[in-house]
Design a protein around this motif. Structure first.
Motif, PDB file in Angstrom:
ATOM      1  N   ARG A   1      -7.177   7.622  -6.481  1.00  0.00           N
ATOM      2  CA  ARG A   1      -7.397   6.173  -6.393  1.00  0.00           C
ATOM      3  C   ARG A   1      -7.692   5.755  -4.948  1.00  0.00           C
ATOM      4  N   VAL A   2      -6.923   6.291  -4.008  1.00  0.00           N
ATOM      5  CA  VAL A   2      -7.090   5.905  -2.598  1.00  0.00           C
ATOM      6  C   VAL A   2      -8.390   6.449  -2.021  1.00  0.00           C
TER       7      VAL A   2
ATOM      8  N   LEU B   1      -0.216   4.265   0.995  1.00  0.00           N
ATOM      9  CA  LEU B   1      -0.528   5.006   2.215  1.00  0.00           C
ATOM     10  C   LEU B   1      -1.021   4.065   3.304  1.00  0.00           C
TER      11      LEU B   1
ATOM     12  N   LYS C   1       0.839  -1.199   0.000  1.00  0.00           N
ATOM     13  CA  LYS C   1       0.000   0.000   0.000  1.00  0.00           C
ATOM     14  C   LYS C   1       0.870   1.244   0.000  1.00  0.00           C
TER      15      LYS C   1
ATOM     16  N   ASP D   1      -3.362   3.309   6.670  1.00  0.00           N
ATOM     17  CA  ASP D   1      -4.745   3.695   7.003  1.00  0.00           C
ATOM     18  C   ASP D   1      -4.767   5.057   7.694  1.00  0.00           C
TER      19      ASP D   1
ATOM     20  N   THR E   1      -2.627   8.774  -7.264  1.00  0.00           N
ATOM     21  CA  THR E   1      -2.715   7.982  -6.029  1.00  0.00           C
ATOM     22  C   THR E   1      -3.782   8.567  -5.111  1.00  0.00           C
TER      23      THR E   1
ATOM     24  N   VAL F   1      -4.411   7.767   5.061  1.00  0.00           N
ATOM     25  CA  VAL F   1      -5.663   7.918   4.307  1.00  0.00           C
ATOM     26  C   VAL F   1      -6.628   8.775   5.126  1.00  0.00           C
TER      27      VAL F   1
END
Length: 189
Positions: A185-186, A151, A149, A153, A182, A156
């Protein structure tokens, strides 16, 4: 053994892995069968950029025969060698491997090349199967599979809070050190 059905030119290809090895032995073997032209590479077979092989493949035409001292000169792996053989077959170009005694202009040579192709296909399937089993085993143990990943959690959450408080996408991406792609997308994925 069947009689070869060569109709075009005999084109040679030789490769050695290092500069302290010589091409002399391969050249002698290729010249002994009467090749019209020889292309060379002095580099590891694991490299994908082999200009001599590329030039030889570009040079040969339908009805020609590409002659190599040994079949492994044509590829970085069995699968790569088989793919090269198949591409040449589709173009109507024969292959003659002197060490192995393979000549794809004969029925026996085509049969041996077919066996190699079957082995390469089996190897590809086994590789995919082992990879799938390994992914499932890792997943069952709670391990991350695939790309890590970008990032965490927590990051995010920071990005979402910044966006909700009115921060620009440019500020958020700069703060977190991520691209716009990114970010979208995230936060939208």
């Amino acid at each position: 053994m069947s009689t070869p059905t060569h109709t075009g030119h005999l084109v040679g290809y030789a490769r050695v892995s290092t500069g302290h090895q010589t091409l002399d032995g391969q050249h002698d073997a290729l010249n002994a069968v009467g090749v019209d032209r020889i292309f060379d590479d002095v580099m590891s077979g694991t490299r994908s950029d082999r200009p001599g092989l590329t030039a030889a493949l570009d040079y040969v035409r339908e009805g020609d025969t590409l002659v190599v001292h040994a079949l492994d000169r044509l590829g970085r792996s069995l699968v790569d060698t088989i793919n090269t053989l198949d591409a040449l077959r589709k173009r109507g170009i024969y292959v003659q491997a002197l060490r192995e005694g393979i000549d794809t202009s004969t029925p026996a040579g085509r049969m041996v090349a077919g066996v190699f192709a079957s082995l390469a296909e089996l190897e590809r399937e086994l590789i995919h199967e082992r990879a799938a089993v390994a992914r499932e085993a890792a997943k069952a143990r709670g391990k991350q599979t695939g790309r890590p990943k970008v990032l965490t959690d927590e990051q995010v959450g920071v990005a979402r809070r910044m966006r909700e408080s009115g921060e620009s996408v440019a500020t958020i991406t700069k703060t977190l050190g991520i691209s716009r792609a990114t970010f979208y997308r995230v936060l939208t994925g």
